[in-house]
Design a protein around this motif. Sequence first.
Motif, PDB file in Angstrom:
ATOM      1  N   SER A 129      33.182  50.281  48.929  1.00  0.00           N
ATOM      2  CA  SER A 129      32.415  49.039  48.794  1.00  0.00           C
ATOM      3  C   SER A 129      32.867  47.968  49.777  1.00  0.00           C
ATOM      4  O   SER A 129      32.103  47.060  50.105  1.00  0.00           O
ATOM      5  CB  SER A 129      32.499  48.513  47.362  1.00  0.00           C
ATOM      6  OG  SER A 129      33.805  48.067  47.084  1.00  0.00           O
ATOM      7  N   ARG A 174      30.644  48.015  52.951  1.00  0.00           N
ATOM      8  CA  ARG A 174      29.204  47.947  52.705  1.00  0.00           C
ATOM      9  C   ARG A 174      28.493  47.323  53.899  1.00  0.00           C
ATOM     10  O   ARG A 174      28.905  46.288  54.426  1.00  0.00           O
ATOM     11  CB  ARG A 174      28.938  47.124  51.443  1.00  0.00           C
ATOM     12  CG  ARG A 174      27.483  46.959  51.129  1.00  0.00           C
ATOM     13  CD  ARG A 174      27.234  46.210  49.859  1.00  0.00           C
ATOM     14  NE  ARG A 174      28.264  45.223  49.582  1.00  0.00           N
ATOM     15  CZ  ARG A 174      28.554  44.797  48.372  1.00  0.00           C
ATOM     16  NH1 ARG A 174      27.900  45.249  47.344  1.00  0.00           N
ATOM     17  NH2 ARG A 174      29.490  43.890  48.199  1.00  0.00           N
ATOM     18  N   ARG A 231      22.174  51.887  55.252  1.00  0.00           N
ATOM     19  CA  ARG A 231      22.358  51.382  53.889  1.00  0.00           C
ATOM     20  C   ARG A 231      22.039  52.454  52.850  1.00  0.00           C
ATOM     21  O   ARG A 231      22.683  52.536  51.810  1.00  0.00           O
ATOM     22  CB  ARG A 231      21.479  50.140  53.678  1.00  0.00           C
ATOM     23  CG  ARG A 231      21.609  49.505  52.310  1.00  0.00           C
ATOM     24  CD  ARG A 231      23.033  49.034  52.050  1.00  0.00           C
ATOM     25  NE  ARG A 231      23.159  48.460  50.736  1.00  0.00           N
ATOM     26  CZ  ARG A 231      23.640  47.270  50.487  1.00  0.00           C
ATOM     27  NH1 ARG A 231      24.080  46.518  51.476  1.00  0.00           N
ATOM     28  NH2 ARG A 231      23.708  46.824  49.271  1.00  0.00           N
ATOM     29  N   HIS A 288      28.206  55.639  47.579  1.00  0.00           N
ATOM     30  CA  HIS A 288      28.775  54.726  46.584  1.00  0.00           C
ATOM     31  C   HIS A 288      28.345  55.141  45.173  1.00  0.00           C
ATOM     32  O   HIS A 288      29.153  55.185  44.238  1.00  0.00           O
ATOM     33  CB  HIS A 288      28.324  53.307  46.901  1.00  0.00           C
ATOM     34  CG  HIS A 288      29.005  52.248  46.105  1.00  0.00           C
ATOM     35  ND1 HIS A 288      30.362  52.053  46.119  1.00  0.00           N
ATOM     36  CD2 HIS A 288      28.493  51.305  45.270  1.00  0.00           C
ATOM     37  CE1 HIS A 288      30.668  51.036  45.327  1.00  0.00           C
ATOM     38  NE2 HIS A 288      29.551  50.576  44.798  1.00  0.00           N
TER      39      HIS A 288
END
Length: 148
Positions: A53, A56, A64, A71
Motif C-alpha cells: 500500500s 500505491r 492501478r 493488494h
Amino acid sequence: MVLVVTLTVTAVIAIAADVKGLSQTNITKDYRNIHPILGIAVTCFCVTNALISVFRCPPDDRYRVVFNGVHRLFGISSHYLSIVTIMVGTQMDRSTLPPEAGAVVYTHTAVLVLFEVVHNYLRCRQDLQDKGQIILASSLDNPIISGN
C-alpha cells in the motif's frame, strides 16, 4: 490496516515470548502443529500488504488495476488464512478453550461467506447498471435485463 498489522505483529511477538521462541513442528504427527506456520504466514501476508500500500499509484495510472488486484489478493488471502489459523488454534490443547468455541469461529466463517456472496451479487448488479444495462424487474427470481 495499520491497526491490523500492529496487532498481528504484537500477537506473534507475544506468543514467541510465551513459548520461549520458535521451535520445529512436525505437521505429519498432528495437523494442529501447522498453527504456528500459518500464524507466521498470516503475519507475512499482513506486513506485505501494508508495504504494497505504500507504493500505491495514482487512481488514473494505467497500473492501478494491477495494484488493486495484488493488494486485494494479499488482503483477502491474509483474512481467510487467519480464519483457518484460528480454527486450528481453537482445537489445540494449549488453547484451553471449550470445544464449543469452535462453533463461534464456524459461525463467523459462515456469516463472512454469506456477506461475500451478497456483496458480490450487489457489486455485479451495480456494474450492470453502470454499463447501461438496467434490471427492470424487482424480482430476483426472474430479472429482465435491458441493454442500450
